[in-house]
Structures are given as structure tokens and as C-alpha cells.
Design a protein around this motif. Structure first.
Motif, PDB file in Angstrom:
ATOM      1  N   GLN A 189       0.880  -1.221   0.066  1.00 35.85           N
ATOM      2  CA  GLN A 189      -0.074   0.048  -0.003  1.00 35.85           C
ATOM      3  C   GLN A 189       0.933   1.230   0.092  1.00 35.85           C
ATOM      4  N   LYS A 240     -12.865   6.365  -2.685  1.00 35.94           N
ATOM      5  CA  LYS A 240     -12.109   5.340  -2.903  1.00 35.94           C
ATOM      6  C   LYS A 240     -10.608   5.326  -2.899  1.00 35.94           C
ATOM      7  N   TYR A 241     -10.147   6.194  -3.543  1.00 35.59           N
ATOM      8  CA  TYR A 241      -8.748   6.643  -3.590  1.00 35.59           C
ATOM      9  C   TYR A 241      -8.322   7.876  -2.729  1.00 35.59           C
ATOM     10  N   THR A 242      -9.312   8.684  -2.661  1.00 37.87           N
ATOM     11  CA  THR A 242      -8.906   9.954  -1.922  1.00 37.87           C
ATOM     12  C   THR A 242      -9.756  10.154  -0.650  1.00 37.87           C
ATOM     13  N   TYR A 293      -9.642  15.159  -7.732  1.00 46.46           N
ATOM     14  CA  TYR A 293      -9.460  13.841  -7.429  1.00 46.46           C
ATOM     15  C   TYR A 293     -10.265  12.726  -8.236  1.00 46.46           C
ATOM     16  N   GLN A 343      -2.291   0.098  -4.908  1.00 51.18           N
ATOM     17  CA  GLN A 343      -3.007   0.463  -3.621  1.00 51.18           C
ATOM     18  C   GLN A 343      -2.626   1.757  -3.230  1.00 51.18           C
ATOM     19  N   ILE A 344      -3.299   3.006  -4.055  1.00 53.01           N
ATOM     20  CA  ILE A 344      -2.947   4.271  -3.648  1.00 53.01           C
ATOM     21  C   ILE A 344      -3.924   4.900  -2.654  1.00 53.01           C
ATOM     22  N   THR A 345      -3.668   5.427  -1.933  1.00 52.04           N
ATOM     23  CA  THR A 345      -4.531   6.421  -1.214  1.00 52.04           C
ATOM     24  C   THR A 345      -3.874   7.649  -0.884  1.00 52.04           C
ATOM     25  N   TRP A 404      -8.337  11.061 -10.406  1.00 50.31           N
ATOM     26  CA  TRP A 404      -7.532   9.565  -9.949  1.00 50.31           C
ATOM     27  C   TRP A 404      -8.544   8.754 -10.278  1.00 50.31           C
ATOM     28  N   GLU A 405      -9.758   8.721 -10.000  1.00 50.15           N
ATOM     29  CA  GLU A 405     -10.914   7.607  -9.864  1.00 50.15           C
ATOM     30  C   GLU A 405     -10.882   7.108 -11.443  1.00 50.15           C
ATOM     31  N   LEU A 454      -7.370   5.397 -11.984  1.00 52.50           N
ATOM     32  CA  LEU A 454      -7.079   4.017 -11.257  1.00 52.50           C
ATOM     33  C   LEU A 454      -8.004   3.116 -11.556  1.00 52.50           C
ATOM     34  N   ASP A 455      -9.198   3.417 -11.866  1.00 54.04           N
ATOM     35  CA  ASP A 455     -10.100   2.340 -12.389  1.00 54.04           C
ATOM     36  C   ASP A 455      -9.821   1.710 -13.821  1.00 54.04           C
TER      37      ASP A 455
END
Length: 322
Positions: free
Chosen positions: A197, A286-288, A254, A269-271, A257-258, A261-262
Motif C-alpha cells: 500500500q 475510494k482513492y482519496t 480527485y 493500492q494508492i490512497t 484519480w478515480e 486508477l479504475d
């Protein structure tokens, strides 16, 4: 024994006291000049190349806990309430990550900084637009007026500078500036080696273009103004960011990013954890994870706590608010 007349003795003593105060003044001036010079170097360096710090958490240290904290804004009592709820003092494996804007606006900015310095070994931070402005306030105002700090993308980085920043700059002491300069970064990247992660801490935002998916690390193509201030990005030109929506082509950063990454063929696994956007408030996607819940305006102080879960072999998140 030589007897010195009383009047001469008083004069000598007075001169000695003046000399002591003068030497102390020179020392203070020297410290302040050092801090100003360091501040100029830090700001110019960050404008040329925004500072990234990458930290790895080895597998054998998987019990390390990370807590990302939204904008504190000088609300010292709220901060103490939060760390008490987290049992921070009795949990040595826990480390805190402040997402910028931990000073200004609230009543106790210096107390917040003093607390952070006291726990320096277990506290990390990224600069927010307000810390950046306070550092500017500590520098020669002629430097600001000459616009020497404008960056190559054309953003006027002095635009968010206010009188309150200059006033707080005068209240901070050399140890505060030393701490800010020594640890200055606009992005922190945590690589959790056991689970693969990756947690990215930033004040306002960061874009997919700032991440190398093949090499698995942040590369920072965005300029410092964007990283400290962005809320929207132009989909047709991702180098253009803004605090306000300009046209229909401008989207919340943000959402990129969705989409990325989707659609990206990666198990990354980025947050991304950020603050800054108090109007939007707590914004967990989901990611942010947006954690500025307007604490200084009567809202809550929000934090996201990550702790390793052996059953799922992942760092599980828990929202903590006070």
C-alpha cells in the motif's frame, strides 16, 4: 585596594549591562538573518522543484501506525483532544502526519508548533498554503513586492498572503522557523512494504501525472502553487489548476484519480490524504480522503488512522473525529 568612586562604578556597571544587551541583540539578529536566508533558499527551491519526501515502512515494522490529521488551524485544545482520543502518548508505534494548515486563523498557532516540536520524532507534516504564506511573512517584504517568488507556471504565489500571515510570522521564534525549514515538504509518500500500500500526504491535491505507475513513486510535475491550492483542474490541460471552477471542462482534481486508477491495469493500492477544502468538508472516496472538516469554524477535527490487520494483510482505516 583601589577605591572607585561610586558614580564611576555605576557608570561602568551601566555600560556593562548595555554591552550585554547589545551582544544579545546581535546574536538575535544573526539568528533571524540565518532564518531569513534559509527561508529564501527553501522557498526558491520549492518553487523550482516542489519538495517530496519518500518514507518506507519495512516489513519488520508493519506494526507502525499512521494517523493523518486534517487542518488544525491553531486549534490547540482540539489537537490535544484528538491525540488523547488516539492514546498517542501511550502508543509509541503511532506516528502523526499533519496535512498542512496546522497554524493560522485559530488562537494557538505557537502552541501547536511547540507541541509538534516536542514530539518531532513521531510527527511528520506537509506545508499548507498558510504555512507557506507565514514563511513569506518572515522574509523581506521587498522580496514579495518585487514578485521574485512568482513561479514559472505564471502563478503569483504571493496572492494568498495576508496581514494575518505577517502578524503570525512576527510571533514565531527561531526554533519554530528552524523546525519548519528543516522538515519542509509539500508531499510525503509512505511505502508500506509488507502490503504494497502507498499513502500520499498532500495539502490541497496532486494529479495522476505526478505519479510514475511503472516505478511506483511520486515524480511531481505539478508546481508548488497547484499542490498547495488546487481544488479544480482543467481536463483539457492538466497543468492548469484553480481554487475555483472556471468552465465545464474543469473538474475536481480527485475525480481524475478515480478515472485513472479504475482504468489502469495495475494492482497499485494508492490512497491520497489531503486537507484544504473546508467548504467541501469531510470527503472520503475510494482513492482519496479529504480531511478538512472546518475545525477552526466550529466543525470537527478529523483524522484517518491506519493500523495493520494480519487477517487481511492490509492497513485498515478508521476515521477519528473530535
Amino acid at each position: 585596594m583601589i577605591m572607585i568612586p561610586r558614580r564611576i562604578a555605576v557608570l561602568i556597571l551601566s555600560l556593562a549591562i548595555i554591552l550585554v544587551f547589545f551582544c544579545s541583540f546581535l546574536i538575535d539578529m544573526s539568528e533571524n538573518n540565518d532564518n531569513v536566508n534559509t527561508g529564501v533558499r527553501v522557498l526558491k527551491s520549492m518553487l523550482d522543484s516542489p519538495t517530496l519526501r519518500a518514507l518506507s515502512v519495512p516489513e519488520e515494522h508493519h506494526d507502525r501506525q499512521l494517523v493523518f490529521i486534517g487542518d488544525v488551524h491553531g486549534m490547540y485544545d482540539k489537537l490535544l483532544e484528538l491525540v488523547d482520543k488516539l492514546n498517542f502518548e501511550t502508543t509509541p508505534e503511532m506516528e502523526l502526519v499533519f496535512l498542512g494548515d496546522f497554524i493560522t486563523k485559530g488562537p494557538d498557532s505557537t502552541k501547536v508548533l511547540d507541541w509538534m516540536i516536542k514530539h518531532e520524532g513521531r510527527v511528520h507534516f506537509v506545508l499548507g498554503n498558510n504555512e507557506f504564506s507565514v514563511i513569506m511573512g518572515a522574509l523581506d517584504m521587498g522580496l514579495l513586492e518585487s514578485k521574485m517568488l512568482n513561479n514559472e507556471q505564471g502563478h503569483d504565489v504571493t496572492g494568498t498572503f495576508k496581514k494575518s500571515h505577517a502578524e503570525l510570522a512576527q510571533q514565531l521564534n527561531p526554533s519554530h522557523y528552524t523546525y519548519l525549514f528543516k522538515n519542509a515538504a509539500v508531499v510525503l509518500e509512505f511505502d508500506m512494504e509488507k502490503t504494497r500500500q502507498r499513502f500520499i500526504a498532500v495539502h490541497a491535491g496532486i494529479l495522476p501525472q505526478d505519479y510514475d505507475f511503472e516505478r511506483r513513486h511520486v515524480i511531481l510535475k505539478s508546481d508548488v502553487f497547484s499542490i498547495l491550492n488546487m481544488k479544480f483542474v482543467n481536463e483539457e490541460n492538466s497543468m492548469e489548476t484553480s481554487r475555483e471552477k472556471q468552465t465545464k471542462h474543469w473538474k475536481r482534481w480527485y475525480k481524475l484519480w478515480e478515472k485513472e486508477l479504475d482504468n489502469h491495469h495495475t494492482k497499485e493500492q494508492i490512497t491520497i490524504l489531503y486537507g484544504h477544502d473546508a467548504k467541501k468538508g469531510l470527503n472520503l472516496r475510494k482513492y482519496t480522503k479529504g480531511l478538512d472538516s472546518a475545525c477552526v469554524k466550529g466543525g470537527k477535527l478529523s483524522a484517518m488512522h491506519y493500523m495493520y490487520d494480519p487477517h487481511s494483510n492490509s492497513y485498515k482505516e478508521t476515521l477519528v473525529e473530535v
